[in-house]
Design an enzyme around this catalytic site. Structure first.
Site, mmCIF file in Angstrom:
data_model
loop_
_atom_site.group_PDB
_atom_site.id
_atom_site.type_symbol
_atom_site.label_atom_id
_atom_site.label_comp_id
_atom_site.label_asym_id
_atom_site.label_seq_id
_atom_site.Cartn_x
_atom_site.Cartn_y
_atom_site.Cartn_z
ATOM 1 N N LYS A 63 0.830 -1.211 0.000
ATOM 2 C CA LYS A 63 0.000 0.000 0.000
ATOM 3 C C LYS A 63 0.861 1.257 0.000
ATOM 4 C CE LYS A 63 -2.874 0.979 3.662
ATOM 5 N NZ LYS A 63 -2.806 2.377 4.122
ATOM 6 N N SER A 64 1.860 1.298 0.868
ATOM 7 C CA SER A 64 2.718 2.501 0.945
ATOM 8 C C SER A 64 3.421 2.748 -0.387
ATOM 9 C CB SER A 64 3.800 2.309 2.012
ATOM 10 O OG SER A 64 3.235 2.293 3.275
ATOM 11 N N GLY B 246 -4.991 8.372 5.308
ATOM 12 C CA GLY B 246 -4.097 9.323 5.965
ATOM 13 C C GLY B 246 -2.831 9.535 5.152
ATOM 14 N N ARG C 103 -8.090 13.034 12.417
ATOM 15 C CA ARG C 103 -6.671 12.652 12.583
ATOM 16 C C ARG C 103 -5.760 13.880 12.548
ATOM 17 N NH1 ARG C 103 -5.454 7.384 9.113
ATOM 18 N NH2 ARG C 103 -3.534 7.529 10.320
ATOM 19 N N ASP D 234 2.219 -0.739 12.109
ATOM 20 C CA ASP D 234 0.910 -1.243 11.670
ATOM 21 C C ASP D 234 0.636 -2.664 12.179
ATOM 22 O OD1 ASP D 234 0.370 1.117 10.382
ATOM 23 O OD2 ASP D 234 1.155 0.454 8.456
HETATM 24 C C1 S3P Z 1 2.557 4.953 6.094
HETATM 25 C C2 S3P Z 1 3.156 5.286 7.275
HETATM 26 C C3 S3P Z 1 2.670 4.890 8.603
HETATM 27 C C4 S3P Z 1 1.645 3.765 8.520
HETATM 28 C C5 S3P Z 1 0.648 3.949 7.421
HETATM 29 C C6 S3P Z 1 1.338 4.112 6.066
HETATM 30 C C7 S3P Z 1 3.143 5.421 4.819
HETATM 31 O O1 S3P Z 1 2.085 6.002 9.227
HETATM 32 O O2 S3P Z 1 0.955 3.623 9.744
HETATM 33 O O3 S3P Z 1 -0.203 2.809 7.370
HETATM 34 O O4 S3P Z 1 2.792 4.907 3.763
HETATM 35 O O5 S3P Z 1 4.004 6.317 4.871
HETATM 36 P P1 S3P Z 1 3.001 7.062 10.012
HETATM 37 O O6 S3P Z 1 4.143 7.366 9.142
HETATM 38 O O7 S3P Z 1 2.162 8.274 10.232
HETATM 39 O O8 S3P Z 1 3.367 6.376 11.296
#
Ligand code: S3P
Length: 423
Positions: free
Chosen positions: A21-22, A93, A121, A312
């Site tokens: 996903k990231s 987010g 958030r 996560d």
């Molecule tokens: C993510 C970073 C994480 C993670 C989110 C995806 C990303 O959040 O919890 O599911 O893709 O950069 P944080 O960087 O705010 O901890």
């Protein structure tokens, strides 16, 4: 909608999980501001990444799909168009936070918002550093909707108060437009997919331990990207195999970037039989096939540096620690309160409903081990990772669990139940 979960089952065979996903979010975003066509293989078509695609379509970027290849027709660093409506990120987010780094530097203003979880958030974490760079962002008391008025940016040196890859990535994207050299100092390392992929696209990002430096650039060049399987999705299946007797699985082509595998390191310490096979690099990311066998686990305490590298997976940690031998303690995990739900509270409440004994603390949990799970009615809080945790817990229940609002799983792992059934 409600779902009666599979119970009293083990897992066997080979499988694959969908794209990370990231990395999927980043491939779309960086492709959109690169010059030329970025072709992406293995992109996750979960709801969060579709939100990123829709935002860039609204920003005038052509994105097409043919034979499972997503093509992003990049328009260059300054080629986005003012959208004629509010950008909508749904539940994502990652989208709202990272895209803000790009929107801060455009020559137009726009509004961006999301669903009922997104508007609760914290956004101060991006508003603060981006404003220091000269961005002009109006918010609802540091919450979305955000009104981002594009501006000329300057570089900064920024000590990150929270370990967050989303914040780091927003600053890195802004740095591509900012006069001079931007320095980001992380207390603990968060996932580094942006650093890897931006350099793959031709950026000038230098990483030295926890210090990251990035310079203004003229352009990014489109690339062909192959996205590996999502380790965070794989972890649900891995735990399913570890906790159910006689299980033996292989998950092929999973990303094992060192900034993402904190949970696997902890599981190995707890006695898990996990092997990395055929380790290789794909589009700059470390990838392997992961073999997992049922294992008797012992307790473990987690805190500090490892937390951002398994952020996560902490709900899953609460699940395995409840079944392991002994008491486990989680500290320094206050960030969990700001995820899709307050994950310290939601996972404690739901696992306790099915027989766990977890005490919520200010920055984590105290988890009693050797528990036996039983069936009950559970809630997802519309949080995909809480829903999947409960579904995995049900594999060791003698009676079924009825899970409410399970559809949120589509956010990150649309074929989760198909994979479980096939195994
Ligand atoms: C993510 C970073 C994480 C993670 C989110 C995806 C990303 O959040 O919890 O599911 O893709 O950069 P944080 O960087 O705010 O901890």
């Amino acid at each position: 909608m409600k779902k009666i979960l599979m119970h009293n089952k083990n897992l066997k065979g080979k499988t694959k999980v969908l794209g990370d996903k990231s990395i999927s979010h980043r491939a779309i975003m960086f492709g959109a501001i690169a010059e030329g066509v970025t072709n992406i293989k293995g992109l996750l078509k979960g709801e969060d990444c579709i939100s990123t695609i829709n935002c860039f379509k609204d920003l005038g970027i052509k994105i097409t799909e043919e034979n499972n290849i997503i093509s992003v027709y990049g328009n260059g660093l300054y080629g986005l168009k003012k959208p004629n409506k509010t950008l909508y990120v749904g539940n994502s987010g990652t989208t709202i936070r990272i895209i803000s780094g790009i929107l801060s530097a455009q020559n137009f203003s726009c509004e961006i918002t999301g669903d009922s979880s997104i508007i609760k958030r914290p956004m101060k974490r991006i508003i603060e550093p981006l404003s220091l760079m000269g961005a002009n962002i109006e918010s609802n008391n540091n919450l979305a909707p955000l009104n981002i008025n594009g501006n000329n940016l300057n570089s900064i040196s920024y000590n990150m108060p929270v370990a967050s890859a989303q914040v780091k990535s927003a600053i890195l994207l802004a740095s591509l437009y900012a006069k001079g050299k931007t320095t980001i100092i992380e207390k603990f390392k968060s996932r580094d997919h942006s650093e890897i992929m931006l350099n793959y696209f031709g950026a000038n990002i230098n990483v030295n331990g926890n210090i990251i430096q990035s310079k203004k650039i003229e352009k990014l060049n489109a690339q062909n990207i192959e996205i590996c399987g999502d380790i965070s999705s794989a972890c649900f299946i891995i735990v399913g195999a570890l906790i159910t007797e006689n299980s033996h699985i292989i998950i092929e082509n999973v990303g094992i970037n060192p900034t993402r595998i904190g949970f696997l390191e902890i599981l190995k310490k707890m006695g898990a039989n996990i092997n990395f096979l055929n380790t290789r690099f794909v589009s700059g990311e470390k990838v392997c096939d992961i073999e997992v066998k049922y294992s008797k686990l012992k307790c473990c305490n987690i805190s500090g540096e490892i937390i951002p590298r398994m952020v996560d997976e902490i709900p899953l940690f609460a699940l395995v620690a409840s079944l392991a031998n002994g008491k486990s303690i989680v500290k320094d995990a206050q960030e969990l309160k700001f995820k899709e739900s307050n994950r310290i509270k939601t996972i404690t409440t739901e696992l306790n409903k099915i027989g766990a004994n977890i005490i919520e603390t200010d920055d984590g949990m105290i988890i009693e081990g050797n528990r036996t799970f039983f069936g009950n009615k559970c809630e997802s809080y519309n949080d995909h990772r809480i829903a999947m945790c409960i579904a995995i817990a049900s594999l060791v229940c003698k009676e079924p669990i009825i899970l409410n609002d399970y559809e949120c799983i589509n956010i990150s792992f649309p074929n989760f139940f198909d994979i479980l059934e096939n195994l």
